[in-house]
Structures are given as C-alpha cells and as structure tokens.
Design a protein around this motif. Structure first.
Motif, mmCIF file in Angstrom:
data_model
loop_
_atom_site.group_PDB
_atom_site.id
_atom_site.type_symbol
_atom_site.label_atom_id
_atom_site.label_comp_id
_atom_site.label_asym_id
_atom_site.label_seq_id
_atom_site.Cartn_x
_atom_site.Cartn_y
_atom_site.Cartn_z
ATOM 1 N N THR C 2 0.840 -1.194 0.000
ATOM 2 C CA THR C 2 0.000 0.000 0.000
ATOM 3 C C THR C 2 0.876 1.246 0.000
ATOM 4 O O THR C 2 2.066 1.214 0.360
ATOM 5 C CB THR C 2 -0.926 0.041 1.225
ATOM 6 N N HIS C 3 0.290 2.332 -0.398
ATOM 7 C CA HIS C 3 0.969 3.617 -0.446
ATOM 8 C C HIS C 3 0.214 4.609 0.421
ATOM 9 O O HIS C 3 -1.016 4.653 0.370
ATOM 10 C CB HIS C 3 1.031 4.133 -1.885
ATOM 11 N N PRO C 4 0.920 5.430 1.187
ATOM 12 C CA PRO C 4 0.221 6.416 2.026
ATOM 13 C C PRO C 4 -0.200 7.617 1.188
ATOM 14 O O PRO C 4 0.540 8.050 0.296
ATOM 15 C CB PRO C 4 1.288 6.829 3.046
ATOM 16 N N ILE C 5 -1.378 8.123 1.454
ATOM 17 C CA ILE C 5 -1.801 9.359 0.801
ATOM 18 C C ILE C 5 -2.403 10.292 1.841
ATOM 19 O O ILE C 5 -2.923 9.846 2.874
ATOM 20 C CB ILE C 5 -2.827 9.118 -0.331
ATOM 21 N N GLU C 13 -9.069 16.819 5.707
ATOM 22 C CA GLU C 13 -7.909 16.049 5.283
ATOM 23 C C GLU C 13 -7.999 14.634 5.829
ATOM 24 O O GLU C 13 -8.359 14.413 6.982
ATOM 25 C CB GLU C 13 -6.614 16.699 5.768
ATOM 26 N N TYR C 14 -7.667 13.690 4.976
ATOM 27 C CA TYR C 14 -7.653 12.280 5.362
ATOM 28 C C TYR C 14 -6.273 11.708 5.078
ATOM 29 O O TYR C 14 -5.696 11.960 4.019
ATOM 30 C CB TYR C 14 -8.675 11.484 4.539
ATOM 31 N N ALA C 15 -5.752 10.924 5.999
ATOM 32 C CA ALA C 15 -4.503 10.196 5.774
ATOM 33 C C ALA C 15 -4.855 8.716 5.725
ATOM 34 O O ALA C 15 -5.434 8.174 6.672
ATOM 35 C CB ALA C 15 -3.517 10.473 6.897
ATOM 36 N N ARG C 16 -4.539 8.083 4.603
ATOM 37 C CA ARG C 16 -4.888 6.664 4.455
ATOM 38 C C ARG C 16 -3.770 5.953 3.707
ATOM 39 O O ARG C 16 -2.931 6.573 3.059
ATOM 40 C CB ARG C 16 -6.189 6.512 3.638
ATOM 41 N N ALA C 17 -3.814 4.638 3.750
ATOM 42 C CA ALA C 17 -2.920 3.813 2.933
ATOM 43 C C ALA C 17 -3.771 3.076 1.911
ATOM 44 O O ALA C 17 -4.775 2.466 2.277
ATOM 45 C CB ALA C 17 -2.181 2.810 3.811
ATOM 46 N N VAL C 18 -3.364 3.168 0.651
ATOM 47 C CA VAL C 18 -4.199 2.592 -0.413
ATOM 48 C C VAL C 18 -3.409 1.651 -1.296
ATOM 49 O O VAL C 18 -2.206 1.823 -1.505
ATOM 50 C CB VAL C 18 -4.832 3.703 -1.289
ATOM 51 N N GLU C 19 -4.107 0.661 -1.814
ATOM 52 C CA GLU C 19 -3.518 -0.250 -2.785
ATOM 53 C C GLU C 19 -3.463 0.483 -4.126
ATOM 54 O O GLU C 19 -4.415 1.192 -4.457
ATOM 55 C CB GLU C 19 -4.431 -1.471 -2.919
ATOM 56 N N LEU C 62 -11.512 6.900 -13.181
ATOM 57 C CA LEU C 62 -10.327 6.851 -14.036
ATOM 58 C C LEU C 62 -9.101 7.436 -13.347
ATOM 59 O O LEU C 62 -8.065 7.640 -13.990
ATOM 60 C CB LEU C 62 -10.576 7.586 -15.359
ATOM 61 N N MET C 63 -9.230 7.734 -12.070
ATOM 62 C CA MET C 63 -8.068 8.149 -11.301
ATOM 63 C C MET C 63 -7.790 7.071 -10.280
ATOM 64 O O MET C 63 -8.733 6.475 -9.736
ATOM 65 C CB MET C 63 -8.354 9.446 -10.550
ATOM 66 N N LEU C 64 -6.540 6.842 -10.012
ATOM 67 C CA LEU C 64 -6.207 5.931 -8.927
ATOM 68 C C LEU C 64 -6.195 6.725 -7.627
ATOM 69 O O LEU C 64 -5.776 7.890 -7.603
ATOM 70 C CB LEU C 64 -4.835 5.301 -9.177
ATOM 71 N N ALA C 65 -6.613 6.088 -6.555
ATOM 72 C CA ALA C 65 -6.624 6.775 -5.261
ATOM 73 C C ALA C 65 -5.244 7.305 -4.919
ATOM 74 O O ALA C 65 -5.098 8.408 -4.379
ATOM 75 C CB ALA C 65 -7.109 5.806 -4.181
ATOM 76 N N VAL C 66 -4.232 6.548 -5.302
ATOM 77 C CA VAL C 66 -2.872 6.943 -4.955
ATOM 78 C C VAL C 66 -2.483 8.255 -5.641
ATOM 79 O O VAL C 66 -1.635 9.001 -5.150
ATOM 80 C CB VAL C 66 -1.889 5.793 -5.302
#
Lengths: 288, 778, 163
Positions: C2-5, C13-19, C62-66
């Motif tokens: 996962t990648h942090p965003i 503001e949200y801090a999450r980790a996404v695939e 069509l956008m990735l969450a990352v």
C-alpha cells in the motif's frame, strides 16, 4: 471490473522515470490515465508496474517558438483547448471533439498522441502538421517524426523503456487555411472516420502546400498523399478538389466493425476530405 | 374526498436525499465481515463443462470460498419461470409452449456467453476477480444458435434435445378472413422487418447483498429488483424457508425498465453464499457483466403484409413473427403474445392472421423491457402502413386518419383475447383525436411545406408518424396497508417497488387526499416484503393503477375509522365529520376543530374506560385488476439526413398521448421523456451485437451507445385525457408508452427523408453506415 | 503493497494507505464512506462518478486513489450545505424534476458546479453539449436542461438597480 494487481512508482525526476520503465518487467506510463485506466479495469492491460509521471517537473509547458508548438507530456487536453481558444481555431476545433470536458481535464495531449488509437483525432493532427514526438530513453533523447511514429493500432515506435516527454506540431504558416471534420455516432465518441486538412495558396492562387490526414480509416492515421499530390500547384476548382478527395480515399484500406463497414469508411473519407479541403480553401489567405 | 393533491405538480419528496448524495443504493450497503462475490462466466455461447478446478483460486490469499454447482447443489432449484398461459387465453388460442427453468450455476452445460459457472467470495471485489481468473474450466464447445430465423429451421442444431426443436413457443391466432381480405385488396404490400436486440441499460447495474441471521433463522437480502415478492417466492422454493423468514428489500434503485424485473441466478446465489459461508455477501454487477448477463430484449423479425382498398381503407393484416428468446424461455407467453395483442393498435382492421414463434438461441435470455413486445409490433405495423401509403400515393397522415378508431368506437373489441385471458376491449380513448392533436401541435402542413423547400436546397428532411394503443397496468392485483401512528402520521406500505418513478410522492398524493391529512405526514414504503406479505411489483406500467387503487381504497377505509372515532369523540353524526389537513371538525360547528392526534388518543383505552372506538386506524386492501386499461399516443419525429455521411439528426420529437387522469403531471411528463429517449436510442444507436459464433461484440459503453443530450431534442408533449373506466381513480399506466413509438417514427422519418432515392428502411438502429447502405454506399 | 496518501475531501484532510489499483471512486465510497459518488461503468463513459479535482470535473473511476495524494477533492457531499438544505443548483434540479432515480445525479451536479462558474449564462446548446458527458436513462435530459437553465438564473448576480 477491477484491475489486476500492479506495483506503482511516482518518480520525481526524468532519469528515475526512465529507469523505472527500463527496470524489467512490463511497465506502463501513467499520465492522464483516461485511456490506460479503462484498459486496466477490463484487464486488457496487465502491467507489473505503473510509472506515474505526474510528479515530474517541467513537463506542463505549452511553448510556441519558430513556427513550432511544443506541448509537454503533462499538458492536459483542456489546458491546450483553453490556450487554443484565442490562438488556434484548428486546435480548438479538434480538441472539442475529444471525448468530454471531464476526460479532457485529466487526459494529456501527449498521452493521447502516444496511445495511438486509430480513431483518435490528435494523432491525425500530428501527422497532418508533420510533427514529432520527443522521446527520452536510457540512451538519451530522440525525435520521432509523425510519419514514422505510428505502426499499428495502439502501437508506436516508442520503445518500452522510452517516455514521450513532449510533442511538437509544426504550426500552419500565416495565411494557411484548415478544415476538420469527423463522423461519430454520438457527440464526443471516437470517430467512425475523420479528416483534417491544411492548405496554403501561392500568390497566383494555385495551391502551394496541401496536407491531408485521415483517422478511423486504417490501423493508424494516414496521409492522403494521392490527394495532396493531385492538388499541389493546381488551381483549386471544386471538381479538382472532389477528384483529389476521391483519389486520397481510394488508397485507403479501412476495416469494418460493428459501427461501420469498410466501404462506408472509404466512401465517407472521400466526402470528409472534400469538405475539409473546401473549408481549408475557404479559410485561406494568399501568401505574401 | 377532497382532491387537493391529485393532479398537482407536487415537488418530489424523495429528491433532497438523491440530490445530496444520501440515497441508499445496494452498493452503498456495508455489513461487518462482508465478503464480495465475483463470478466465473462462460466465454462460450454453448459448451459442455467437463471439469472445474478451483484449488488455485481457493488458495489465493484473500479468497474465502469458491463455489460450483456441486457445492451449492441443495439450493439449486430451477429459477422462477414467468408467463404461464392463463386459462382464458389457452381456451381460445392453441399455444404450444416449452419452458425449462435455468439453474443458477451451470451444472454441465453453458448456453450463452455470460452464464455463471462458478462463484468466488473474497475480501474485496478485486481479490474475488483475481480468484475468478484462477478458476480453471474445461469446456467442449457445442454448436451455437446465433440467428433467430435459422434457429427455427428444422435442420438447426437443437439446444434442448428433449424438445426436438428450438421452438419454445408457437401459436396462431386472428379473426375474420385475412386471406380473403388480402385477395380482395386493391393494394397489398409485404415486407420483412428486423427489430434488433436492445436493452434497458439502467445507469445503476444490478446488485445483491445477503445476510443470514442464525439467531432468527432468517435471511435478509437487499436487491435492486423491481419485484421483491417474486424474488422472495424464488428464495422460498430454493431455500426451503417460509416467506416471513426471507426478507427482500429493494432500497433506492437506479433505474429498472424491466431489466431488473426477473428471476436472476444472482438473486439466489448471493443468499445461498451467505448461508453457506456464514458471512454477509455482496455482489455488485460491473458494466461488462451487465452487458452479457442482465436480460436482453426486443430482437424480433416480422414478415408482415397488409391489404387495403384504393381509398386506403385497411382490409387485412397478416404477420409471421419470430421472437428471439435467448437461451431460456423464462417469460413464456408474455413477449410473444404482447406482440400479437398490440399489432393492430389504433387501426380499424377487420381481419387479422398472425403466427408467432418464440425461438431459442444461444444468447442472453430475453425478457420484458419498457414496452415488452409493443415497440417491436408497432415498428412492424407503422412501417408497413407507411409502405402502404407510399404504394397508394397517400400521405401517411391521411392513411392513418382514414383508419384510426375514434371515441365513438369505444368500447372496441378485437376478437382475440388479451394476454391475461380476458377479452381484448379498448375501454377508452380517441386515437384519431390523438393523431389530429399531434399533427396540429407539430403543424404538419407547415412541416411538409418546409420539407419541400429544404429539398430544393439539397437538405433531406423527413417526417415520421407512429401511433400505438397500449394495454397498461396488468393485474392481477397489488396491495397496500395504510396505518396511522399515534400522531396521526401515516405509513403507506405497498408491494410496488420504485426505481425513479416518484412513488414516494404520487402515492402520498393519493393517500393524502383520501385520508385528509397533509402530504408531509405520509411515508410511503415500497419494495420490502416485510412491509406487506403479498405483492407483484413494478413493471408493465402497473403501479399507479394497481398500487394507486389499493392505496386509495385502503386510505378511504382508514378515513372511515377516523370518522367513526371522531364522531364518537365529538358526539356528532359520522356524516357531519370532516377531515382536512390533519384536523377533524364537525360541519357547521365552528370551534369543533380537533387535531387528528387527539382523536386517535381518545381511542386508546384507559383505566377508566375503553377508547371511544376500536384502536385500529389501519386497513389493507388488495385491489383486484382483472385486466388492463388502454392508453394511446401518436408520436411525430422530424429528422435531417446527411446523405454525404449518413448521419441522422433528430430535430423535433412530439408526443400526443392519453394516460387517463394524471396524479402528478410533471412526473408523467418525465416518464414520457425518459421512454422517448430510450426509444430514440433503439431507433438510432442501440444494439446488442452478436457474431456468428454467438459471441457478444458489444461489451462496454464504447460499443453499446446510449443517447446523450446531444442526440435528443426537447421533447414536446400534448396531453389528452380519457379517464379509465376500469379503476376508481380513472388513471392509466404511463411508464412505458414513451418507448413504444420512437423507432417506428424515426424509421418512417428517415425513409421519408430519403424518398427521392427510393430507400427502404427495414431495420434499426439507423446509424450512419446503415443509412448510407440504404443509398447503396456502405 | 500500500501507499500512504494525504487527501483533502470536502475541506477535510484524510490520511490513508491505499492499494495502487484502487480507484479514487472506490476509495471515496469504501474507505471514506462517501457513497454519494456513484459508479456506473468503470470506464469513464457514463459520468456518474464525476467529482471535482482542484475545482475541475474529472472521472473518479479513471483516477487511482494513490494519485489523489496532496490533492483537493469535492464530492456531492461537499456541495450540499451542512445544515441539510440544498445548494441553489440542487434546488433548481428539485424544482424542475431534473432527476428520477437519482443515480446519475451527483455526477451531473458536480459538472454543473464547474460549468456554471465558467459559463454563467449558457445557451441551451452549450448546456446539452456539457451534459453529453453524462448518461441518464431516466429523464431523456429535457428537464435536466431546464434545471441547469434555472440554476444559472438562480446563481446569476442580481441585476444592477436602475436609479
């Protein structure tokens, strides 16, 4: 329709990006994503690594110099559309036929050019305006002229380890006229077939330069050279334009699919060639 | 009864939550511990399945279960079948019919691309899809049936060997002597028309969530269905639980159009998976699945002939019809007989001879979609009528004027039964008046004059007319329970299900008038089997009539109970009690005004005494609707055809229609607009395309072309009102009508535009390549 | 992996980790419980998933969450006033019956927010052209066009008072 798993990198320098593409495995560039992400969703594209270039600096410029228009890899279609609104009716018209604003807000000009969908407008414009693709790879930078760039549907001369950093269009000279037309089943759809023409007239009224390109009429965009040659140096009568349009279209070998037969595409290519050449003529001023 | 709300353009009460993004659609539902389902679907149109290996899929991290037929066999009863032939119909028409219930999972044979072979449950939809890719299936391809007429031939490969042929349904019917009528006719024209496969395509795909509660021994399933009680009945049969232990809820649903009114495999598989896995399970259909697995529709061929006198008086119609059913005859008599019953429509024709065959092909099963046979039959009839007009040298409007029925003809009986087995009697309407209204509104003579002027300039404008008569609101019943809460607010529970038609508003309008309480006091609950035990559902333009009548009657009974309690409380005669906007009063007694809540409270027993009346402000009515009530309309389309490219631009579209009395005129107009848009799609853009291997070529929205706002003009509507004599409200159904005529009107308009070239339109959609083909250039 | 965003959605503001393969649409719906953004096709055509990225409409499918890291996003939940009322655009859709099932509606409202900022007095033709990027199966678009016209009027500054 969820993509197959892949790794993701968002490099911050061009060298890192090229390095990531060359790192082995099947890597794909992610810029706007408007063409790539649907293919990922349908699992038609299954890269092992996505190289997101959106963080690379210096790629979002639109620069006009010495008769060339250079567009960086991160210039969104909508940004070029806004630039063109007051500077280039040809580019503005072409871009307004590309999908819809939410797609153009994200999709890049360069991305569309290198995606190489045979029914896309921008590749045909690049070919018509004799542009080049600027490619950066592990061995450095090279310019690939448009007429050597497109090989087959969705296939270009770009290597798997190369990143297109910009495209350059040769701007039509002062006094040139342009025409653009496509047939699509709905507004914003890929074209069934389309044509773009740019012409200049000499002082004696004959046609000086004629450039005509088709899209949706073959596996790649195609120049209508038979038509161009028939008109170059000639006085442009309606009859000559019609003949030239038919000659250009006769050289095409389009495919048929569920939306249009091959015969349709060839026939309408001629019609659109005639219409765009006529329009281009109408917009022409004599060269000084 | 006061009619304060009936007929008023009340703003819809459901809208604020939709506008704020606070609706609850199936995919919005999240339950703790939920697993996500993905399906392995057959890539072959017809194949024997000789082995399925699931080990690799099951071993993938994140995959919880993989199920095949063998794993879920105890629940694998055949899926529900519809369209049994009512006795009244079979008594008069000899129908040969074969139906075979589909199994929710293929046991050893797949019969269309998209049929389900296995189910994977994973921690996420993405992982479940990863798992589905790892399921290995051994297929032996078998012969396919890609064309409906070819599949009906005696030498075609037979899909169900026990049937002996692919003709799942066959009948002949008619009246008069069509052979004599055609012989006697001064002019006869005959043509073969093809209506392609095209579909509802709601913007929300299907979805099912299921949860098994071991403590209650009960299943709850959320399903974007139009028919919660049908789904419940299917689950009762398969799961062996009593109905009250199976709750089916249709939450907010993003469009139905008939596509979501079926007995689908997934309706059963997701609940079975929830029980088998002991976890809640969600399945959200993706668009690619939807294209191949949600019901298809239309797909008919008509070989139709008409004969008339020289003055245009129609004498006889003969039609040979093939209906492409896809791989399963799930809907029985419905589509074929709807087609036949609606063929003559508004025309007076003394003789009819029809022969109809429902034919099995190895394609996605066909099911009713907005119009359900009527768009197809109207296409054939309106096209042959225009062919006749051309042959006679008559304007198509004049030919219709000569032959359309009028109010003086009502009630008008056709000597064939309706699909419900009852006599087919047009109960109300004036079809010629509708035609005149349409032609006047569109200024037909001016259109013709302009057409001539434009033709001189090389612009090819065409005008096309189509008219229909539609049996709406098929029964046999729908129900409503209306009950007051202690404050006098009302809950109206009905078996109708909503997918955007505005039930929460229009049904509340009916109830508010009948109860005498404010509109805002009413909550409409539909689409929940726990709210009312018996129901049919929303399709066939039936809910305003069936549910509306039940709501009206049940509300009236509750009002009677209010009146009885108030009379007791206020010591007045029931005849003098008035209830209005939630206040009860005695006529002629100023100062008697009493809040409804007070009346209700007085019915509550106390230690001192019983209540003033029974503590019962509830009533349930199941309105019986034995047969349909008839709407009608005339549509006019104006097109411009670019003969250089074949592009057809729809310049104007007008509808003159009768749907009886109108509950909410804006909702009615919206239904017409939406139906017209889908019909225009069928006329110009939409087709589900199969190749010769019965492979589906239209897999995404890039290929299946839904009209956008640029392909449609403003839609002009003219309202006529001929109240229905067949229900207490005088209403008729209007959900489908808009979709019936557009393909015919547009086809007629295109042929009219291309008249100088002698083009003949025999099919839709009229895309540019097809249109140039009519001119020999494609 | 996962990648942090860190992403701002509707001002929060949200801090999450996404695939990497998770789309922005699914992230908004599943990770942030903002289910007002709907998914209709997952290939960018239907427009139901349209949100505002830096104020511009884009397809969240069509956008990735990352890719949303360090971005500012507005969804339909951010258009609706916090007090439960309606924005003038939403009011106009309500008044003009510009919706039926409501599934395509949030995406259209988001596009209209941006469109009317750029084109405060659009013609009907311009409205239809903008609307062509959104598929609706229920309304036939007629009342949606009228709703957008009404919204334009509602948002227009009042005419100057003549003395």
């Amino acid at each position: 329709m969820k993509p197959a798993p892949f790794e993701y990198a968002a490099p911050r320098t061009l060298d890192e990006a090229v390095g990531a593409l060359a790192s082995g495995g099947d890597a794909k560039v992610l810029a706007g994503g408007q063409s790539l992400v649907p293919m990922l969703a349908l699992r038609l594209a299954r890269p092992t690594l996505l190289v997101d270039i959106n963080r690379l600096p210096g790629l979002d410029g639109i620069r006009e110099a010495s008769g060339m228009l250079e567009i960086g890899a991160l210039v969104r279609q909508r940004a070029l559309e806004r630039w063109a609104a007051s500077r280039s009716p040809l580019f503005a018209d072409v871009l307004q036929h590309v999908a819809h604003p939410p797609i153009r807000n994200r999709g890049t000009v360069v991305g569309n050019v290198v995606h190489a969908d045979p029914a896309s407008e921008l590749p045909a414009l690049l070919l018509c305006l004799e542009g080049v693709v600027v490619a950066r790879g592990p061995r450095g930078e090279r310019m690939i002229p448009a007429d050597r760039f497109y090989r087959a549907p969705l296939t270009t001369a770009l290597g798997p380890d190369e990143l297109a950093t910009a495209v350059r269009f040769t701007l039509p000279p002062a006094g040139a006229g342009w025409g653009f037309a496509e047939v699509s089943r709905r507004h914003g759809d890929f074209a069934l077939v389309g044509a773009v023409a740019v012409v200049t007239r000499g002082g004696d009224g004959t046609l000086d330069r004629v450039r005509l390109a088709f899209f949706g009429a073959a596996g790649t965009p195609v120049r209508g050279t038979a038509g161009e040659q028939a008109l170059a140096g000639q006085a442009p009568t309606a009859a000559r334009i019609g003949e030239a349009a038919r000659a250009a279209a006769a050289a095409l070998s389009p495919d048929g699919d569920i939306h249009a037969t091959a015969t349709y595409r060839r026939h309408v290519a001629a019609t659109l060639a005639e219409r765009t050449l006529t329009a281009a003529l109408g917009r022409c001023g004599a060269a000084r | 009864m006061g009619a304060k709300y009936f007929g008023a353009a009340v703003k819809r009460r459901e809208d604020p939550r939709y506008l704020r993004g606070e609706g609850r659609f199936v995919d919005d539902i999240k339950l703790p511990g939920m697993l996500h389902a993905a399906f392995v679907r057959s890539p072959h149109a017809h194949a024997r399945i000789t082995a399925i290996r699931t080990q690799a899929a099951g071993a993938l991290p994140g995959v919880a279960h993989v199920y095949t037929f063998a794993d879920l066999e105890r629940w694998m009863k055949p899926l529900p079948l519809f369209g049994a032939i009512p006795p009244g119909l079979s008594a008069r028409v000899a129908v040969t019919m074969k139906q075979l219930g589909q199994l929710a999972l293929c046991r050893d044979e797949a019969r269309y691309v998209g049929e389900i072979v296995a189910m994977v449950l994973g921690a996420s939809r993405a992982v479940a899809e990863d798992g589905a890719e790892l399921v290995e299936v051994d297929y032996e391809p078998l012969p396919v049936l890609a064309d409906v007429v070819a599949a009906a031939q005696p030498d075609a490969p037979v899909l169900y060997p026990e049937w002996g042929d692919n003709i799942a349904l066959s009948f002949k019917t008619g009246f008069g002597d069509a052979e004599a009528g055609l012989r006697e006719a001064a002019v006869r024209v005959r043509e073969r028309f093809t209506i392609p496969r095209y579909v509802g395509m709601p913007i929300e795909t299907r979805g099912v969530v299921a949860q098994w509660d071991p403590r209650d021994g009960a299943l709850t399933t959320w399903n974007g269905t139009q028919v919660v009680h049908f789904v419940q009945q299917g689950l009762v049969a398969a799961l062996g639980l009593p109905p009250h232990k199976i709750r089916v809820i249709a939450p907010d649903v993003g469009g139905g159009f008939g596509t979501k009114a079926n007995g689908y495999a997934e309706d059963l598989l997701i609940p079975a998976a929830a029980i088998a896995s002991r976890r809640p399970v969600k399945w959200t259909e993706d668009r690619r699945e939807h294209m191949m697995a949600a019901a298809h529709a239309r797909a008919q061929v008509h070989d139709i002939e008409i004969g008339a006198r020289r003055d245009g008086t129609m004498l006889a119609v003969r039609d040979r019809i093939w209906v492409d059913l896809g791989a399963y005859n799930s809907w029985g008599i419905v589509l074929p007989y709807n087609t036949v019953a609606h063929l003559l429509g508004p025309h007076r024709v003394p003789s009819l001879d029809v022969e109809c065959r429902g034919v099995i092909t190895t394609k996605t099963p066909n099911a009713p979609y907005r119009g359900a046979g009527r768009p197809e039959t109207v296409f054939a009839m309106d096209r042959i009528v225009d062919c006749l007009a051309r042959e006679l040298g008559m304007d198509p409007a004049d030919l219709r004027r000569r032959n359309y029925l009028t109010e003086a003809d009502m009630p008008y009986e056709l000597n064939i039964p309706y699909r419900d087995g009852n006599p087919l009697v047009y109960d109300s309407g004036d079809f010629r008046a509708g035609l005149e209204a349409a032609l006047t509104a569109v200024d037909y003579p001016a259109l013709r004059a302009e057409q001539a002027r434009l033709r001189e300039q090389g612009i090819h404008r065409g005008i096309g007319i189509s008219g229909y008569v539609e049996g709406t609101a098929i029964g046999p019943y729908e129900g409503a329970t209306v009950r007051l809460d202690p404050s006098g607010h009302a809950v109206v529970a009905t078996g109708a299900c909503c997918q955007g038609q505005g039930h929460e508003t229009s049904f509340a309008q009916i109830a508010a008038d009948a109860l005498g309480i404010p509109l805002e006091w009413i909550t409409v609950v539909g689409g929940d089997t726990a709210a009312i035990p018996f129901g049919v559902g929303t399709f066939a333009s039936r809910s305003a009539v069936n549910a509306g009548s039940s709501i009206h009657e049940a509300s009236g009974r509750v009002k009677d109970k209010i009146v009885a309690a108030a009379a007791a409380l206020l010591e007045a005669s029931p005849g003098d009690i008035e209830v209005s906007e939630g206040t009860v009063s005695v006529r002629g007694a100023p100062g008697s005004a009493t809040p409804l809540a007070t009346v209700i409270r007085a019915a509550v027993p106390t230690f001192a005494k019983p209540g003033v009346s029974d503590l019962d402000f509830e009533a349930t009515v199941y309105h019986h609707q034995p047969t349909v009530t008839y709407t009608s309309a005339v549509h006019v389309a104006v097109v411009d055809v670019d003969t250089g490219t074949g592009s057809v631009a729809l310049r104007r579209y007008l509808v003159a229609h009768d749907c009886g009395k109108v509950i909410n005129p804006v909702i009615v107009e919206g239904q017409i607009h939406g139906g017209v848009a889908q019909g225009v799609g069928g006329g110009l853009l939409e087709e589900m395309v199969y190749d010769e291997q019965a492979q589906l070529l239209t897999g995404t929205f890039m290929d299946y072309l839904v009209p956008t706002a640029m392909e449609l003009p403003d839609i002009e509507t003219v309202h006529l009102e001929y109240p229905s004599p067949r229900n207490p409200l005088g209403v008729k159904g209007v959900g489908e009508g808009g979709a019936i005529s557009p393909p015919a009107a547009i086809a007629n308009a295109v042929e009219d535009a291309l008249a100088p070239f002698g083009a003949r339109v025999t099919r839709t959609p009229l895309g540019p390549s097809v249109v140039l083909g009519l001119l020999g250039k494609s | 992996m996962t990648h942090p965003i860190r992403v701002t959605v509707n001002g929060q503001e949200y801090a999450r980790a996404v695939e990497p393969r998770q789309t922005l649409a699914d992230f908004l719906r599943d990770d942030l419980d903002l289910t007002g953004t709907h998914v209709g096709c997952e290939h960018g055509v239907c427009g139901a998933c349209t949100i505002l990225l830096g104020g511009e409409p884009v397809r969240s499918c069509l956008m990735l969450a990352v890719q949303a890291d360090a971005q500012s996003i507005t969804t339909i939940e951010g258009v609706s006033p916090a007090d439960g009322g309606l924005h003038p655009i939403q009011e106009a859709f309500w008044a003009k019956h510009g919706l039926q099932c409501g599934y395509c509606t949030p995406g259209i409202v988001m596009s209209v927010c941006a469109f009317l900022r750029e084109r405060p007095q659009p013609t009907r033709e311009e409205i239809r052209e903008m609307l062509a990027g959104h598929l609706c199966r229920c309304t036939g678009y007629h009342f949606i066009v009228e709703a957008i016209e009404a919204a334009a009027q509602a948002l227009a500054p009042p005419p100057p008072r003549t003395p």
